[in-house]
Design an enzyme around this catalytic site. Structure first.
Site, PDB file in Angstrom:
ATOM      1  N   HIS A   2       6.255   0.418  -1.478  1.00 49.54           N
ATOM      2  CA  HIS A   2       5.534   1.665  -1.222  1.00 49.54           C
ATOM      3  C   HIS A   2       6.052   2.371   0.018  1.00 49.54           C
ATOM      4  O   HIS A   2       6.351   1.750   1.039  1.00 49.54           O
ATOM      5  CB  HIS A   2       4.022   1.432  -1.139  1.00 49.54           C
ATOM      6  CG  HIS A   2       3.554   0.589   0.011  1.00 49.54           C
ATOM      7  ND1 HIS A   2       3.175   1.124   1.220  1.00 49.54           N
ATOM      8  CD2 HIS A   2       3.374  -0.743   0.120  1.00 49.54           C
ATOM      9  CE1 HIS A   2       2.780   0.156   2.029  1.00 49.54           C
ATOM     10  NE2 HIS A   2       2.898  -1.000   1.387  1.00 49.54           N
ATOM     11  N   ASP A  26       5.917  -2.032   7.174  1.00 49.67           N
ATOM     12  CA  ASP A  26       5.073  -2.144   5.986  1.00 49.67           C
ATOM     13  C   ASP A  26       4.924  -0.727   5.418  1.00 49.67           C
ATOM     14  O   ASP A  26       4.170   0.068   5.965  1.00 49.67           O
ATOM     15  CB  ASP A  26       3.715  -2.730   6.368  1.00 49.67           C
ATOM     16  CG  ASP A  26       2.705  -2.711   5.246  1.00 49.67           C
ATOM     17  OD1 ASP A  26       3.112  -2.608   4.080  1.00 49.67           O
ATOM     18  OD2 ASP A  26       1.498  -2.780   5.545  1.00 49.67           O
ATOM     19  N   GLU A  36      -0.258   2.991  -1.901  1.00 53.58           N
ATOM     20  CA  GLU A  36      -0.595   1.569  -1.813  1.00 53.58           C
ATOM     21  C   GLU A  36      -1.598   1.283  -0.712  1.00 53.58           C
ATOM     22  O   GLU A  36      -2.495   0.449  -0.881  1.00 53.58           O
ATOM     23  CB  GLU A  36       0.685   0.746  -1.593  1.00 53.58           C
ATOM     24  CG  GLU A  36       0.506  -0.753  -1.789  1.00 53.58           C
ATOM     25  CD  GLU A  36      -0.013  -1.493  -0.565  1.00 53.58           C
ATOM     26  OE1 GLU A  36      -0.417  -2.667  -0.706  1.00 53.58           O
ATOM     27  OE2 GLU A  36      -0.015  -0.899   0.536  1.00 53.58           O
ATOM     28  N   ASP A  56       6.719  -6.387  -0.748  1.00 56.25           N
ATOM     29  CA  ASP A  56       5.894  -5.916   0.361  1.00 56.25           C
ATOM     30  C   ASP A  56       5.982  -6.953   1.470  1.00 56.25           C
ATOM     31  O   ASP A  56       6.508  -8.045   1.277  1.00 56.25           O
ATOM     32  CB  ASP A  56       4.455  -5.710  -0.107  1.00 56.25           C
ATOM     33  CG  ASP A  56       3.720  -4.625   0.662  1.00 56.25           C
ATOM     34  OD1 ASP A  56       4.071  -4.408   1.843  1.00 56.25           O
ATOM     35  OD2 ASP A  56       2.812  -4.006   0.095  1.00 56.25           O
ATOM     36  N   HIS A  82       0.328  -3.892  10.550  1.00 48.97           N
ATOM     37  CA  HIS A  82      -0.583  -2.767  10.778  1.00 48.97           C
ATOM     38  C   HIS A  82      -0.773  -2.474  12.257  1.00 48.97           C
ATOM     39  O   HIS A  82      -1.802  -1.939  12.666  1.00 48.97           O
ATOM     40  CB  HIS A  82      -1.928  -2.989  10.083  1.00 48.97           C
ATOM     41  CG  HIS A  82      -1.859  -2.753   8.608  1.00 48.97           C
ATOM     42  ND1 HIS A  82      -2.969  -2.558   7.822  1.00 48.97           N
ATOM     43  CD2 HIS A  82      -0.793  -2.667   7.752  1.00 48.97           C
ATOM     44  CE1 HIS A  82      -2.598  -2.368   6.567  1.00 48.97           C
ATOM     45  NE2 HIS A  82      -1.282  -2.438   6.509  1.00 48.97           N
TER      46      HIS A  82
END
Length: 351
Positions: free
Chosen positions: A71, A188, A222, A243, A323
């Site tokens: 993604h 990510d 995503e 991923d 994240h």
């Protein structure tokens, strides 16, 4: 035959990708970059109605298909409120914490096509003014965007064209170190997008015909849960999400191997496909780790939830501080590229 993986080229490609703002819902520039890359390779592509991109490489067997996905959408934010004090309140896009963006540079993308820069700060930042500067909660109420513009109130902001619903992207701060690390926001999942693009490039350069028609879905939703749950051909049997592997206490994933996920918050991934990936890694001396991600979901699990009758799996490079301020190493990129290279050339499972 080209040397593979060309990890320097892969890292430069990832650097280009993370430098394109693409929070979920604002991904057209990133998708266009990928489309142009594949067009130069003479690869057939099409857009889906959600704005994602699908590339297809024909295979010897066109009755049983594979689909790989990564993604291009990232974490980000939207303008929640144009504040009276001349600053902006945010609403987050994706699953992360406000503390991970404190002090970050950002861009505000207006609906009229203009872009403004700013910094994400606590309202109570100055220790010379606010006694509780270190103790106040990092949340929507206390954090705001300080614009790099002469604005004193909400009217000044609106005169710039900034309004509720404008997208906010974060400065990736990408760096490539001399000893093989790449650190940046949005690895990510742009690390995996770069890996897939390099994989397709190698397959084309080496004139390899795959055993099965294989689709590559570059999804764009995503991070909000539904990027890869559609546009799956009826012939698709195996669906592999590419991923990030999550690193932390109790995890086996690291920054130097490919991570093969056995289970995440959605439940176990397909056992036979997982075993097949492990066997390929062993056969070709690809360093790997098996792992469980407790608070994680992928495009593959979204496809399963949508009711698709597929065999689903998940692999990817190990990403530290997911994240937040992410980092991985070229060894992990190489391991992931290699495993994918051998996987797409392998025979499909007998289910």
């Amino acid at each position: 035959m080209s040397t593979y993986p060309n990890v320097t080229e892969t890292k430069e490609l990832i650097k280009q990708l993370v430098s394109i703002p693409s929070p979920s819902g604002y991904t057209s520039r990133a998708i266009q970059f990928v489309e142009d890359f594949l067009k130069d390779l003479h690869v057939e592509t099409k857009r889906n109605n959600k704005g994602g991109l699908i590339a297809t490489l024909p295979g010897e067997n066109d009755k049983k298909h594979r689909l790989l996905t990564a993604h291009v959408d990232t974490l980000g934010a939207m303008v929640k409120e144009v504040k009276k004090n001349g600053r902006l309140r945010l609403d987050l896009i994706g699953g992360f914490r406000y503390n991970s963006i404190e002090g970050e540079y950002c861009e505000i993308h207006t609906s009229n096509g203009k872009t403004y820069t700013g910094t994400i700060l606590m309202h109570q930042t100055s220790v010379h003014v606010y006694k509780n500067a270190g103790d106040a909660k990092r949340n929507q109420e206390n954090m705001e965007v300080r614009l790099d513009a002469k604005v004193k109130n909400a009217d000044d902001i609106r005169e710039l064209g900034i309004e509720v619903g404008d997208f906010v992207s974060f400065d990736p701060r990408v760096q490539l170190t001399d000893n093989g690390f790449i650190k940046s926001r949005h690895l990510d999942d742009k690390a995996s997008v770069g890996i897939i693009l390099q994989l397709i490039k190698r397959l084309k350069e080496e004139n390899i015909t795959l055993p099965h028609t294989t689709h590559f879905l570059i999804s764009n939703n995503e991070e909000i849960g539904y990027g890869g749950n559609s546009n799956i051909t009826p012939e698709t049997i195996e669906y592999l999400a590419v991923d990030m592997g999550a690193i932390g206490d109790g995890q086996s994933t690291d920054e130097y191997t490919v991570s093969i996920c056995v289970k995440d918050a959605s439940g176990p991934y397909h056992y036979e496909l997982r075993k097949h990936l492990v066997e390929l890694a062993k056969q070709h001396n690809v360093e790997y780790k098996l792992d469980i991600y407790p608070y994680y979901g992928s495009d593959a699990s979204a496809a399963i939830r949508a009711g698709h009758d597929i065999v689903h799996g998940l692999i990817g490079p190990g990403i530290d501080s997911s994240h937040a301020f992410e980092r991985t190493h070229e060894d992990s990129l190489k391991a992931t590229e290699n495993l994918l290279y051998y996987y797409v050339q392998s025979e499909m499972l007998s289910i």
